[in-house]
Design a protein around this motif. Structure first.
Motif, short mmCIF file in Angstrom:
data_model
loop_
_atom_site.label_atom_id
_atom_site.label_comp_id
_atom_site.label_asym_id
_atom_site.label_seq_id
_atom_site.Cartn_x
_atom_site.Cartn_y
_atom_site.Cartn_z
N ILE A 183 0.87 -1.26 -0.12
CA ILE A 183 0.09 -0.05 0.07
C ILE A 183 0.97 1.25 -0.19
O ILE A 183 0.72 2.12 -0.88
CB ILE A 183 -1.08 0.09 1.07
N LEU A 184 1.77 1.25 0.72
CA LEU A 184 2.61 2.55 0.86
C LEU A 184 3.54 2.72 -0.31
O LEU A 184 4.03 4.05 -0.68
CB LEU A 184 3.71 2.38 2.23
N SER A 185 3.94 1.65 -1.00
CA SER A 185 4.78 1.85 -2.12
C SER A 185 4.10 2.09 -3.22
O SER A 185 4.53 2.08 -4.56
CB SER A 185 5.79 0.82 -2.30
N SER A 186 2.83 2.20 -3.47
CA SER A 186 1.97 2.36 -4.54
C SER A 186 2.05 3.88 -4.91
O SER A 186 2.22 4.62 -4.01
CB SER A 186 0.41 1.99 -4.20
N ASP A 187 1.68 4.27 -6.16
CA ASP A 187 1.52 5.69 -6.61
C ASP A 187 0.61 6.24 -5.82
O ASP A 187 -0.14 6.21 -5.11
CB ASP A 187 1.01 5.65 -8.20
N GLY A 188 1.14 7.64 -5.52
CA GLY A 188 0.33 8.66 -4.76
C GLY A 188 0.65 8.71 -3.51
O GLY A 188 1.44 7.74 -2.85
N LEU A 189 -0.02 9.54 -2.54
CA LEU A 189 0.29 9.79 -1.18
C LEU A 189 -0.91 8.77 -0.32
O LEU A 189 -1.87 8.45 -0.68
CB LEU A 189 -0.14 11.11 -0.82
N THR A 190 -0.25 8.21 0.75
CA THR A 190 -1.07 7.39 1.65
C THR A 190 -1.50 8.23 2.78
O THR A 190 -0.46 8.72 3.76
CB THR A 190 -0.23 6.09 2.14
N LEU A 191 -2.70 8.30 3.16
CA LEU A 191 -3.06 8.90 4.23
C LEU A 191 -3.69 8.07 5.42
O LEU A 191 -4.53 7.26 5.33
CB LEU A 191 -4.36 9.93 4.13
N PHE A 192 -2.93 8.49 6.76
CA PHE A 192 -3.69 7.75 8.05
C PHE A 192 -4.04 8.92 8.99
O PHE A 192 -3.53 10.02 8.98
CB PHE A 192 -2.47 6.94 8.78
N ASN A 193 -5.04 8.44 9.84
CA ASN A 193 -5.35 9.54 10.90
C ASN A 193 -4.45 9.24 12.09
O ASN A 193 -3.57 8.56 12.12
CB ASN A 193 -6.91 9.27 11.23
N LYS A 194 -4.71 10.04 13.14
CA LYS A 194 -3.89 9.89 14.29
C LYS A 194 -4.06 8.64 15.20
O LYS A 194 -3.10 8.27 15.95
CB LYS A 194 -4.29 11.20 15.44
N ASP A 195 -5.01 7.79 15.00
CA ASP A 195 -5.17 6.52 15.51
C ASP A 195 -4.44 5.54 14.62
O ASP A 195 -4.57 4.11 14.97
CB ASP A 195 -6.63 6.19 15.66
N GLY A 196 -3.86 5.84 13.64
CA GLY A 196 -2.99 4.89 12.57
C GLY A 196 -3.67 4.22 11.84
O GLY A 196 -3.33 3.07 11.20
N GLU A 197 -5.01 4.48 11.58
CA GLU A 197 -6.03 4.04 10.68
C GLU A 197 -5.84 4.57 9.20
O GLU A 197 -5.73 5.80 9.02
CB GLU A 197 -7.38 4.23 10.98
N LEU A 198 -5.95 3.48 8.30
CA LEU A 198 -5.84 4.10 6.93
C LEU A 198 -7.25 4.54 6.43
O LEU A 198 -8.15 4.18 6.43
CB LEU A 198 -5.60 2.89 5.91
N ILE A 199 -6.87 6.14 5.94
CA ILE A 199 -7.98 6.84 5.47
C ILE A 199 -8.21 6.72 3.79
O ILE A 199 -9.38 6.62 3.37
CB ILE A 199 -7.75 8.25 5.70
N ASP A 200 -7.13 6.78 3.16
CA ASP A 200 -7.17 6.81 1.64
C ASP A 200 -5.62 6.40 1.26
O ASP A 200 -4.71 6.46 1.90
CB ASP A 200 -7.77 8.01 1.19
N ALA A 201 -5.65 5.96 -0.19
CA ALA A 201 -4.37 5.79 -0.73
C ALA A 201 -4.45 6.06 -2.19
O ALA A 201 -5.39 6.29 -2.67
CB ALA A 201 -3.92 4.18 -0.49
N GLY A 202 -3.24 6.31 -2.63
CA GLY A 202 -3.22 6.67 -4.16
C GLY A 202 -3.63 8.13 -4.46
O GLY A 202 -4.15 8.55 -5.22
N ILE A 203 -3.60 9.06 -3.29
CA ILE A 203 -4.07 10.41 -3.54
C ILE A 203 -3.05 11.01 -4.40
O ILE A 203 -1.73 11.07 -4.08
CB ILE A 203 -4.09 10.99 -2.12
N ILE A 204 -3.50 11.88 -5.35
CA ILE A 204 -2.55 12.83 -6.08
C ILE A 204 -2.84 14.36 -5.24
O ILE A 204 -3.85 14.81 -5.17
CB ILE A 204 -2.94 12.78 -7.55
#
Length: 427
Positions: free
Chosen positions: A356-377
């Protein structure tokens, strides 16, 4: 103190301390710094030409305890080199020796711990493994590794029994020499990953160790040597491990969990305390620990990534996101939705985190460490002025106005960003 001597090592010292500013001043010009000011390190240098001070300054992130100890060694080593230099035309040889050996000598002094006579044996081991890092076998880089203990052999065996590893003792022990890796079996079967040589501080190899759970660990735990670091924590003060990686780099693991990396011909320090300080109060502790070693694994694998730690609401304004790496592909969105709101630690354990982290775009986590979204331009319009670097650097700079950003480059470096500024750089 000749400025040329200082300038010969300034760049490598600044790189080692993550981009800190490194200067030297006369004693009467030294800045007044209290012990509570963690953003300064001031080291005293006494020469026949007067007293000077080395001054290290890093805005934003305070220096760690390990960095302070290394700074002490750097100061002592510079003073030893400088006091033994020769004058006249031979001064250029002194500067050459200083540039090529400064960090090597300082690190070996640090690793010798309280055993002063162990300096040469430690330096010799590092040099042998450096030489090994240039070798290939059937087209692939050669790897191997050693765990160096300081306590008695019987005490080290107890530590091994507490670490779920299989030990095979050599009797008698074998001295480490330039011909140690003469046979391919010496590095093919003891590869510095799940299997290591064990040796004492005098560099006598006393056996080999195989970690029984290595194959059951997740990718991050294998890449970051979880079992090796666990054994070091049980082996007493001053124990360390050194290994050659598949990227032909050297890793020196110490207790506590610091990793010195010989990369591109110079040393750098991966200190988890730096990342804890940067993300303190912005990420839940358990998720932070999982993220730290994942970052190191990405760097080791040469996988690029941009990670933003922020509130979920940053996506609502529309200022951060300009699109997605997958465009309007509904299948990609359905796949991402399956992983949303899973934590960093759970994704690491299940094996998807690195992908997930090495995919294209930005990866967003919240302060609890939960994945909010991935592949953000990222919308880079907020980036102030010109940014030195490529598209990933520009995106990291822009995203850092919305929260804490970590960027891993495809050639290895890890950078920490906040408010449009790079606060620290590893590798």
């Amino acid at each position: 103190m000749p400025t040329r001597a200082f300038e010969s090592v300034r760049k490598i010292v600044e790189d080692f301390f993550g981009g800190a500013t490194f200067t030297h001043v006369r004693e009467d010009a030294t800045p007044r710094v209290t012990e509570q000011d963690g953003n300064f390190l001031v080291q005293r240098i006494m020469t026949e030409r007067g007293t000077y001070h080395f001054v290290l300054q890093r805005d934003g992130l305070p220096f760690t305890e390990t960095e302070k100890k290394i700074a002490d060694e750097l100061t002592e080593v510079f003073q030893i080199f400088f006091s033994n230099r020769k004058k006249g035309d031979e001064i250029v040889y002194f500067r050459t020796a200083l540039l090529s050996s400064f960090l090597d000598v300082s690190l070996s002094r640090y690793l010798r711990f309280n055993h002063h006579r162990a300096f040469w044996s430690t330096q010799k081991l590092l040099q042998i493994l450096k030489d090994l890092s240039f070798q290939k076998y059937e087209g692939k880089p050669v790897t191997s590794g050693f765990i160096v203990y300081r306590n008695r052999f019987e005490e080290f065996n107890v530590a091994c029994s507490m670490s779920d590893c299989l030990r095979h003792d050599f009797n008698p022990g074998i001295a480490i020499s330039a011909n140690f890796f003469k046979s391919p079996l010496t590095y093919r079967l003891v590869n510095g990953q799940g299997t290591f040589y064990s040796c004492n501080i005098n560099m006598q190899v006393t056996g080999m160790i195989k970690f029984m759970n290595y194959g059951n660990r997740d990718a991050v735990e294998r890449l970051s040597h979880r079992d090796t670091r666990s054994l070091l924590n049980k082996s007493g003060a001053g124990a360390f491990a050194v290994a050659v990686t598949h990227a032909s780099e050297l890793e020196v693991m110490t207790n506590p969990d610091n990793i010195f990396v010989w990369r591109k011909g110079s040393w750098c320090l991966f200190d988890p305390e730096i990342f804890r300080s940067f993300l303190s109060g912005h990420l839940e502790a358990k998720e932070l620990e999982s993220l730290i070693m994942t970052l190191y694994s990405l760097s080791k694998l040469r996988l690029g990534s941009i990670i933003l730690i922020a509130d979920e609401c940053v996506l609502e304004s529309g200022d951060l996101q300009k699109g997605t790496a997958s465009g309007k592909d509904s299948l990609s969105q359905l796949i991402i939705s399956f992983f949303k709101y899973k934590t960093i630690s759970s994704l690491k354990h299940s094996g998807e985190l690195i992908s997930i982290l090495s995919s294209d775009g930005l990866t967003l986590f919240n302060k609890d460490g939960e994945l909010i979204d991935a592949g953000i331009i990222i919308n880079t319009c907020r980036t102030p002025g010109l940014v030195t670097g490529g598209g990933r650097t520009t995106a990291a700079t822009a995203a850092s106005f919305f929260g804490k950003v970590i960027m891993v480059s495809e050639d290895g470096p890890i950078e920490l960003y906040e408010n449009g500024k790079c606060e620290y750089r590893f590798g």
